[in-house]
Enzyme design. Structure first.
Site, PDB file in Angstrom:
ATOM      1  N   ASP A   1     -10.552  -7.046   0.589  1.00 45.26           N
ATOM      2  CA  ASP A   1      -9.747  -7.577   0.594  1.00 45.26           C
ATOM      3  C   ASP A   1     -10.185  -8.376   2.145  1.00 45.26           C
ATOM      4  O   ASP A   1      -9.958  -8.323   3.224  1.00 45.26           O
ATOM      5  CB  ASP A   1      -8.515  -7.193   0.733  1.00 45.26           C
ATOM      6  CG  ASP A   1      -6.653  -7.918   0.733  1.00 45.26           C
ATOM      7  OD1 ASP A   1      -7.330  -9.255   0.837  1.00 45.26           O
ATOM      8  OD2 ASP A   1      -6.349  -7.490   1.182  1.00 45.26           O
TER       9      ASP A   1
ATOM     10  N   SER B   1       4.462 -10.257  -6.318  1.00 47.95           N
ATOM     11  CA  SER B   1       3.125 -10.317  -7.372  1.00 47.95           C
ATOM     12  C   SER B   1       3.565  -8.479  -7.730  1.00 47.95           C
ATOM     13  O   SER B   1       4.815  -8.425  -7.958  1.00 47.95           O
ATOM     14  CB  SER B   1       2.076 -10.017  -5.806  1.00 47.95           C
ATOM     15  OG  SER B   1       2.649  -8.759  -5.158  1.00 47.95           O
ATOM     16  N   ARG B   2       2.949  -8.984  -8.969  1.00 48.30           N
ATOM     17  CA  ARG B   2       2.503  -7.654  -9.839  1.00 48.30           C
ATOM     18  C   ARG B   2       1.732  -7.106  -9.014  1.00 48.30           C
ATOM     19  O   ARG B   2       1.007  -7.546  -8.338  1.00 48.30           O
ATOM     20  CB  ARG B   2       2.069  -8.326 -11.465  1.00 48.30           C
ATOM     21  CG  ARG B   2       2.588  -8.724 -12.176  1.00 48.30           C
ATOM     22  CD  ARG B   2       2.678  -9.083 -13.508  1.00 48.30           C
ATOM     23  NE  ARG B   2       3.058 -10.029 -14.212  1.00 48.30           N
ATOM     24  CZ  ARG B   2       4.808 -10.498 -14.895  1.00 48.30           C
ATOM     25  NH1 ARG B   2       5.424  -8.955 -14.884  1.00 48.30           N
ATOM     26  NH2 ARG B   2       4.687 -10.863 -15.746  1.00 48.30           N
TER      27      ARG B   2
ATOM     28  N   GLY C   1       0.857  -1.404  -0.486  1.00 49.52           N
ATOM     29  CA  GLY C   1      -0.002  -0.024   0.154  1.00 49.52           C
ATOM     30  C   GLY C   1       0.810   1.078   0.042  1.00 49.52           C
ATOM     31  O   GLY C   1       0.612   2.006   0.194  1.00 49.52           O
TER      32      GLY C   1
ATOM     33  N   SER D   1      -3.461 -16.570   2.164  1.00 51.40           N
ATOM     34  CA  SER D   1      -2.902 -16.683   1.390  1.00 51.40           C
ATOM     35  C   SER D   1      -1.579 -16.264   0.985  1.00 51.40           C
ATOM     36  O   SER D   1      -0.666 -16.859   0.321  1.00 51.40           O
ATOM     37  CB  SER D   1      -3.437 -15.682  -0.098  1.00 51.40           C
ATOM     38  OG  SER D   1      -2.930 -14.848  -0.948  1.00 51.40           O
TER      39      SER D   1
ATOM     40  N   THR E   1       6.873  -5.589  -6.581  1.00 49.66           N
ATOM     41  CA  THR E   1       8.259  -6.132  -7.162  1.00 49.66           C
ATOM     42  C   THR E   1       8.369  -6.956  -8.536  1.00 49.66           C
ATOM     43  O   THR E   1       9.480  -6.414  -8.941  1.00 49.66           O
ATOM     44  CB  THR E   1       8.307  -7.388  -5.999  1.00 49.66           C
ATOM     45  OG1 THR E   1       8.504  -6.055  -4.186  1.00 49.66           O
ATOM     46  CG2 THR E   1       9.166  -7.106  -5.946  1.00 49.66           C
TER      47      THR E   1
ATOM     48  N   THR F   1      -3.619  -3.032  -7.537  1.00 54.28           N
ATOM     49  CA  THR F   1      -4.859  -1.742  -7.866  1.00 54.28           C
ATOM     50  C   THR F   1      -3.231  -0.552  -7.429  1.00 54.28           C
ATOM     51  O   THR F   1      -3.739   0.589  -7.607  1.00 54.28           O
ATOM     52  CB  THR F   1      -4.998  -1.695  -6.213  1.00 54.28           C
ATOM     53  OG1 THR F   1      -4.169  -2.078  -5.638  1.00 54.28           O
ATOM     54  CG2 THR F   1      -6.372  -2.977  -7.191  1.00 54.28           C
ATOM     55  N   SER F   2      -1.886  -1.040  -7.044  1.00 55.09           N
ATOM     56  CA  SER F   2      -0.703   0.262  -7.281  1.00 55.09           C
ATOM     57  C   SER F   2      -0.037   0.106  -8.701  1.00 55.09           C
ATOM     58  O   SER F   2      -0.333  -0.319  -9.462  1.00 55.09           O
ATOM     59  CB  SER F   2       0.456  -0.684  -6.247  1.00 55.09           C
ATOM     60  OG  SER F   2       1.296  -1.772  -7.131  1.00 55.09           O
TER      61      SER F   2
END
Lengths: 498, 498
Positions: free
Chosen positions: A260, A198-199, A172, A268, A207, A202-203
């Site tokens: 979420d 992860s890709r 975030g 997860s 990384t 929503t950002s």
């Protein structure tokens, strides 16, 4: 009942679908989302029913088959397909149970997770599972069971190493790209750190998006195990390897609703750590009044659940609670962040100090957790490894081992060619930089899909500025997106000067 | 962004869908269920995105269009389609609000209902709305707002009449086909009763299924208004006229999950009554320990909410709580029920007494509600109208006015040709007839899609039988279904003899 196959020439990439003409379906009292058991000779499948309104799509007496089902049935146009109504998978009754507010036991959750992985649930069923978890909440027992089920539903790296380190941020905070600095630092100290990232969901960048600017982040599983032994670790995109595969399907439902569910998030994250065989995890929880974790109380609550569940699945979870109220580093967007982190690793004066400091603190903490340093001395070891160039050497080794170039110079990473600037409207001190506003501008400019787009911050919180000073530069790939992003910055610049 | 149109040759009957190749979607950072704003010259549409995994379905650089979108865009194969990401409809944020446990205000609910009617929500969004209502529950204010929104989202009959009568059963009792007897009784007394009914959702027959054996139940709206004036009423399938059209779409989601959110059910029923302009409603609530309404307390609760909401939307709701623990009448299945009700209307000795009695009681109650009879005298008027043949004459008039035959003889309604019998395994008194078991057998035999199939009961509760007495006959259209239904009756006959 028998109907003639029609190849629909469509694939879903997952769930099996057949289509009947509306009149046929009505006559047989079938509805969309009913499950049909279909047979072509000895080949059998269970598929979900869709309805075609027109004769053109699926004529009367025909059954339209998607690629997945054609393949399983080895069917082609004109084949005679036998079918009857199939029972719903067992998991539907457990989803119903959860909707009614009852706790699910490990067997029930495992059945649901398996049916999610094998594409046996319709969108309606999957959504109701996700929303039921969100509205009813999940008990510790449920989160634990779900973590295990998710981990065991996918691949596992089998590393005969101890400890196996991992690091994760709840996220975030724009620009918070510590992972590609921490991983080489940790590996340079001789520890094992098999890192999947992860890709962006929503950002402006995940990384994996940032690393992809520099090297290959999609590698076969066997290569990953080899890298963990030979190089001490890797930095790849988790989505490409089927670790905890139920997760992606759950996220696909959460994403459009922007929800979420806490239990699902914890399950997860920990399931993915279990899948790479992590024994020790440093979890960063950034606190931001407007962000995912808004206060200390929420952070402490998360810390407790993570530690508790982690202990039960063999992952020793340590947490670090950080200030998440402003972006970290200067660059926001894949290429801009990649340049920042290379500058930090090469001890270049352009490397953002906050990014450097945070990475050193976190890597230091991991050395203490792993017993590489005495308590209180981890930071010094991290500093030594960074200043001496050992971390950078490990970074270069990793990049190359993953199929990237021999050497990467920050200056050679291309940025998008159109820019505009946002300057201080008045003199004073910067008292606030709003994460969401900055992220929004970077996304408007095309990040992360345009790798070179985003925002570069020239000033941080507490800096004193004069009217007209440059606060940030926006990079975009085309004039439309540039205009959009610049307009966004005029509406809500993200900077508060007092 | 521009792509080349590909006609997918599929229609959904509602929601607009476009398909991109996975590689194109990934490159543009688009996900399934994202909304795209698509343009073909001056024609514009908003469509939901699906992803094609293969080049075969949708090649790179192409955009697959379903029939609905092709039509709106006036597009054909090879057209150049411009598109960009569209914002989510406003209602998605209200659904999210409900998921978070907050009450929705009338504006928010109305926005959601409108978006449902106009196919603007994806399955994921619609499901989360339905499950949120189910898990979070709905306040009286919400149910009221939803009732109004659902009623105003569809067509209205504009009848300049007062009172306008209506009758509705909460359902769940097989064979409970009182409506086609009550409606002619009420109309024969000079009252107006514009009655829409549903088809079976999970039962062996809905009123519309049964009536369709005798006459036409799909009529244009203008004709309905004319019938209400000239004949005093009609009996048609509600699904064919867009009264409260959000309802069908909500049911399509509830059906696979087998949930029925109370607030939605109340809103849906009352909205339909508002749509036909009903001023007075007699609501039957059958109590059955295993059924929808299991006890007095639940019945009273429903009665109170219905009365409360009804009063606020101008429908004077009266309730009758009945014994729903066994089937009503002898026939279960469209044709078998149709024969029963004609026998009752013609005062034939084969007409089941329980069906006759219940219809007379309910019609009588409606006469009292409408002021046609003094309190306590309604039953007598109903009995007079039935015994004198006036109700039957009105029935024949209605059937004919709806496009049916001049005269219908019960014996001439065909039944399915294969039968098997279930006989008493021992002597004793019938202490229980299980609704669900009987409904299951009738459905196994092919009801309601095979109109002539179902179950005919020869004995009712409290009848004393000897071993070998015929309890019921099963009718099926083919030997497979007959075998299935007969096996079901052997597993669970539905009869308990003691």
């Amino acid at each position: 009942m028998r109907l003639i196959a029609k190849d629909m020439d469509i694939s879903t990439g997952g769930i099996q679908i057949v289509i009947l003409n509306k009149q046929d379906a009505d006559r047989m009292d079938l509805r969309p989302n009913d499950r049909l058991f279909v047979e072509n000779g000895r080949k059998k499948a269970i598929a979900i029913l869709d309805i075609a309104e027109t004769e053109k799509a699926v004529p009367l007496g025909h059954i339209g088959l998607f690629e997945e089902t054609l393949k399983v049935l080895r069917a082609k146009n004109g084949d005679s397909i036998e079918f009857h109504v199939a029972r719903k998978p067992e998991s539907v009754q457990y989803i119903r149970k959860k909707l009614d507010g009852h706790e699910l036991d490990p067997y029930e959750l495992n059945t649901i997770i398996k049916d999610i992985v094998f594409n046996k649930l319709t969108d309606v069923e999957l959504t109701s599972f996700v929303t039921a978890n969100y509205t009813r909440g999940q008990s510790i027992r449920e989160i634990l069971a779900m973590t295990k089920s998710m981990a065991y539903s996918g691949l596992h790296l089998k590393l005969k190493k101890h400890p196996v380190m991992d690091v994760h941020s709840i996220g975030g905070v724009p620009g918070n790209r510590t992972t590609p600095i921490i991983v080489p630092l940790v590996a340079a100290a001789g520890l094992t750190i098999p890192k999947t990232s992860s890709r962006a969901i929503t950002s402006p960048a995940g990384t994996a998006d940032t690393l992809e600017v520099i090297t290959n982040v999609v590698l076969p599983r066997e290569k990953l195990e080899r890298l963990a032994y030979q190089v001490g670790g890797f930095m790849v995109w988790g989505g490409a390897i089927a670790l905890a595969p139920a997760d992606d399907k759950i996220i696909a439902v959460e994403h459009p609703l922007n929800i979420d569910a806490e239990g699902q998030m914890i399950a997860s994250i920990l399931a993915k750590k279990m899948s790479v065989g992590a024994t020790h995890l440093l979890l960063e929880i950034p606190i931001d009044g407007n962000g995912k974790v808004s206060d200390d109380k929420k952070a402490l609550h998360l810390k407790n659940i993570f530690t508790l569940i982690g202990a039960r699945v063999g992952v020793d979870v340590h947490t670090i609670i950080t200030d998440g109220t402003q972006p970290i580093g200067n660059g926001i967007g894949p290429a801009l962040e990649a340049r920042d982190l290379i500058w930090v690793l090469t001890n270049d004066r352009r490397g953002p100090t906050d990014l450097r400091e945070k990475s050193l603190i976190m890597a230091g903490k991991m050395f203490e957790i792993a017993g590489k340093s005495k308590p209180g001395e981890g930071y010094m070891l991290a500093q030594k490894l960074l200043d001496s160039g050992e971390a950078y050497a490990k970074f270069v080794e990793m990049i190359k081992a993953q199929g990237g170039p021999r050497i990467v110079r920050a200056e050679s990473i291309p940025l998008s060619k159109y820019t505009c600037e946002y300057r201080a409207p008045k003199s004073g001190r910067i008292v606030e930089i709003n994460n969401k506003a900055i992220a929004h501008i970077a996304k408007s400019a095309g990040a992360p899909s345009d790798r070179g787009s985003g925002v570069y911050l020239h000033k941080h919180r507490n800096d004193v500025v004069s009217a007209g000073d440059l606060l940030y530069t926006i990079y975009a790939n085309n004039k439309d997106e540039l205009r959009l992003a610049c307009e966004s910055s005029k509406v809500h610049s993200g900077y508060v000067i007092k």
